[in-house]
Design a protein around this motif. Structure first.
Motif, PDB file in Angstrom:
ATOM      1  N   LEU A   1      -5.338   5.229 -10.849  1.00 40.68           N
ATOM      2  CA  LEU A   1      -4.785   4.401 -11.241  1.00 40.68           C
ATOM      3  C   LEU A   1      -3.719   3.971 -10.218  1.00 40.68           C
ATOM      4  O   LEU A   1      -3.245   2.971  -9.798  1.00 40.68           O
ATOM      5  N   SER A   2      -3.574   4.855  -9.405  1.00 42.42           N
ATOM      6  CA  SER A   2      -2.672   4.765  -8.495  1.00 42.42           C
ATOM      7  C   SER A   2      -2.844   3.338  -7.345  1.00 42.42           C
ATOM      8  O   SER A   2      -1.462   2.521  -6.798  1.00 42.42           O
ATOM      9  N   TRP A   3      -3.778   3.293  -7.534  1.00 36.43           N
ATOM     10  CA  TRP A   3      -4.683   2.023  -6.391  1.00 36.43           C
ATOM     11  C   TRP A   3      -4.501   0.467  -7.341  1.00 36.43           C
ATOM     12  O   TRP A   3      -4.203  -0.604  -7.024  1.00 36.43           O
TER      13      TRP A   3
ATOM     14  N   GLN B   1       0.761  -1.536  -0.089  1.00 37.00           N
ATOM     15  CA  GLN B   1      -0.164   0.080  -0.200  1.00 37.00           C
ATOM     16  C   GLN B   1       1.006   0.945   0.299  1.00 37.00           C
ATOM     17  O   GLN B   1       0.264   2.234  -0.960  1.00 37.00           O
ATOM     18  N   ALA B   2       1.887   0.993   0.387  1.00 32.42           N
ATOM     19  CA  ALA B   2       2.818   2.697   1.078  1.00 32.42           C
ATOM     20  C   ALA B   2       3.110   3.261  -0.687  1.00 32.42           C
ATOM     21  O   ALA B   2       2.922   4.407  -0.593  1.00 32.42           O
TER      22      ALA B   2
ATOM     23  N   SER C   1      -1.531   1.153  -9.452  1.00 23.76           N
ATOM     24  CA  SER C   1       0.273   0.008  -9.677  1.00 23.76           C
ATOM     25  C   SER C   1       0.037   1.509  -9.995  1.00 23.76           C
ATOM     26  O   SER C   1       0.749   2.356 -10.656  1.00 23.76           O
ATOM     27  N   ALA C   2       1.256   1.872  -8.634  1.00 21.39           N
ATOM     28  CA  ALA C   2       1.976   3.246  -8.322  1.00 21.39           C
ATOM     29  C   ALA C   2       2.657   3.655 -10.037  1.00 21.39           C
ATOM     30  O   ALA C   2       2.474   4.664 -10.034  1.00 21.39           O
ATOM     31  N   PRO C   3       4.246   3.039 -10.070  1.00 22.37           N
ATOM     32  CA  PRO C   3       4.656   3.603 -11.494  1.00 22.37           C
ATOM     33  C   PRO C   3       4.042   3.516 -12.669  1.00 22.37           C
ATOM     34  O   PRO C   3       4.448   4.481 -13.791  1.00 22.37           O
ATOM     35  N   LEU C   4       3.255   2.870 -12.978  1.00 25.43           N
ATOM     36  CA  LEU C   4       2.311   3.115 -13.676  1.00 25.43           C
ATOM     37  C   LEU C   4       1.545   4.521 -13.822  1.00 25.43           C
ATOM     38  O   LEU C   4       1.065   5.127 -15.010  1.00 25.43           O
ATOM     39  N   ALA C   5       0.913   5.039 -12.888  1.00 24.17           N
ATOM     40  CA  ALA C   5       0.671   5.819 -12.714  1.00 24.17           C
ATOM     41  C   ALA C   5       1.513   7.558 -12.443  1.00 24.17           C
ATOM     42  O   ALA C   5       1.469   8.523 -13.417  1.00 24.17           O
ATOM     43  N   LEU C   6       2.616   7.067 -11.766  1.00 24.80           N
ATOM     44  CA  LEU C   6       3.630   8.274 -12.109  1.00 24.80           C
ATOM     45  C   LEU C   6       4.029   8.136 -13.718  1.00 24.80           C
ATOM     46  O   LEU C   6       4.637   9.217 -13.712  1.00 24.80           O
ATOM     47  N   ALA C   7       3.858   7.041 -14.657  1.00 27.43           N
ATOM     48  CA  ALA C   7       4.731   7.092 -15.627  1.00 27.43           C
ATOM     49  C   ALA C   7       3.409   7.974 -16.369  1.00 27.43           C
ATOM     50  O   ALA C   7       3.795   8.575 -17.441  1.00 27.43           O
TER      51      ALA C   7
END
Lengths: 216, 216, 216, 216
Positions: free
Chosen positions: D171-173, D108-109, D175-181
């Motif tokens: 999208l953060s919930w 979750q972090a 995949s975090a890397p996808l959201a940042l991308a």
């Protein structure tokens, strides 16, 4: 986007990056029974790294103005290439801090720190070279394209810088202090090279566009 | 490199250095059973160091303008001498932090911190003096060289500053608080000295070059 | 020292101070088994303190320009009074950090933090009031002294600010959150007060000196 | 408050925010027996976060100028809306630091960090949209209101940005890397969109107010 604003923003970023270097020099932790003078002395890599990075960013600032003095127009690619240059320049306080912490270490840590440092400077140098190549690839952005041999000489100066940073990168695996010294010498060379530029004419008498003396 | 840009960059570095001083004042660690008010009070050296350094950098800024008001042209050595002045000025937050941490210590640590502090100020003062000497060694860079006695008086003021910082450096081995107080008094003296400069004429009516009143 | 440079330096310090506020908000330490969302939530005082201080420095910047729009000349005391204002403003990140760390604490720590915060704002307000009093004590520094009732109204606005900060200082001993809220309301009030100033005329058509509308 | 000063202050805040990003990248702690190169590599989220945030703030700066090039007058609400935009932009180093610390975490972090990051960008985007809506809701603040279809297209571009940041938030919930991308792609898109703006005319020949080409 006018040239004036591009310069003002770049000046701001460069002035902040050069001044932020100091916050990487922390008051030393003084161990039980240690003298403060000794602890201050022991973090000499911090002072060396501050000095080399300060000179380097100072010289980036000098060269940035030297290039933009000749620029008459700003286009989209130039905006991005300038942002790219600022990205690597604004990053310099980070490898500076790594060098400050590890230059005195024995073994691989000092070499890694030095490779990171010269690697970032190399990428900065490549970014600056790309910006310069774009500016001079045609006379569309300049007041007037200077004579080919002047442009070639100026490009050569950029390539010397890149070659020296690449050499420092490789040299890191041999000797970290030597590699850092090479980066410092590079900054000194550029600084004194600038110092030989003659005094500007009286203010008000702006440099005429057909006399790109500052590239000679 | 025009004078305007040199001033803008220097102003930027000075404004950042003076504002960065605050990040050396940290919220105090409050020990078990201690009151926050007490912990805040205990870090009084941080506040004193902030005050003295703020005044000092403020006065450097005032004097920097006072000198450059008279400058008409910028040459290479002046660029380097100015970068050298900025290098020592931008460093001031570091000795400020060391003084903040150790002024309250008993024994050698306070003295070492104070010597570091006044030592950096002394080097800054020497850098400023060198810049001023270069500017006035001929009338090539100035609108018009002011009368010799005015230049001599201005040089004397720089040398007084250097002598006082050197005295503070030596005094550090006797008493750290006294040495710091001397640095603070020096800044106050310069500040009030500036305060006696008469009001500028109406804007638009720029100061004529043949009336270098700000050095008197 | 011209007015333009005084403004540029002050703008620099204010822009840096307002942007430095963010470095007081640190990523939270996440304890074993704690969720990051919870840890982020737990440091709400940091966000409140950032918001109030950002607004406060933003309003100082707005008021600073409002005053200096009317100023025609800069004299020595004005330089010092302005440096004094910047000294307290540049300090704001420190009490902000103390409030961020202790506002959620039970007992005296929150009250002390809040008293420190409103105390620094009070001293900033007094410094600003002194600067304003000096500017308006005669028409020597202004384009033209506005009608007495306008000056009186503007002075009253400064005194209201000082009274509110003094009230927040006293209120700190009753309730820290209330005191902080009062400081925030003060900033909001000033901000919306500014928002009621009518749009400037077309650029190029500079505000005529005999129409000091921005003080009304 | 003239437009020039609003721009200068905004430029200052943006230049500082973009340069402050680097102080979130710390030299890594090297554990017993670990190689520095490995420790440097392990903090790759810091480098990614620096890159995305640098591009984002760079693009905010580009768009800020693009909008204000068309603005002729500044009124009170515009001042406040601009301060609101700066508040969210100056905050970006904080979520950047949280992402840098937690993007590599399992569970979750990373998702929380990414949601915080895209949430702040979303609020920044809404603040920018509100500013733009105010500027274009009438021709009172502009040199001349551009044709309705041009305004509509420009508004659409702002809404696309907001929609993408909202999507990244959701999208953060997943995949975090996808959201940042996604946030990074958004910045790249805006950057290259800007790059297609044609070169400015020769300096001195200021852009005529009836040719708002930069919005097309």
């Amino acid at each position: 986007m006018t040239k004036t604003r591009l310069e003002a923003f770049s000046d701001g970023v460069l002035a902040i990056a050069i001044t932020l270097l100091v916050i990487e020099i922390r008051p030393p932790e003084v161990h039980e029974g240690e003298r403060l003078a000794h602890a201050l002395w022991a973090q000499w890599p911090s002072y060396v790294a501050y000095l080399v990075s300060f000179l380097t960013i100072g010289v980036i600032w000098l060269n940035h103005h030297r290039v933009f003095e000749q620029v008459a127009r700003v286009d989209g690619p130039l905006l991005l290439l300038n942002l790219n240059l600022l990205l690597w320049t604004a990053l310099i306080p980070f490898p500076t801090a790594v060098v400050a912490e590890h230059l005195g270490d024995p073994g691989q840590a000092a070499r890694t720190a030095s490779a990171l440092y010269s690697g970032v400077l190399l990428l900065m140098g490549l970014a600056f070279g790309a910006l310069f190549a774009w500016v001079t690839h045609t006379d569309r952005l300049l007041h007037r394209l200077p004579p080919p041999e002047v442009v070639r000489a100026a490009r050569l100066r950029f390539m010397v810088g890149q070659a020296v940073y690449a050499a420092a990168f490789v040299l890191s695996w041999v000797s970290a202090p030597l590699a850092l010294a090479l980066c410092g010498l590079m900054a000194l060379y550029y600084a004194f090279d600038q110092a030989s530029v003659p005094a500007e004419p009286e203010p008000g008498g702006q440099q005429p566009p057909d006399e790109p003396s500052s590239w000679k």
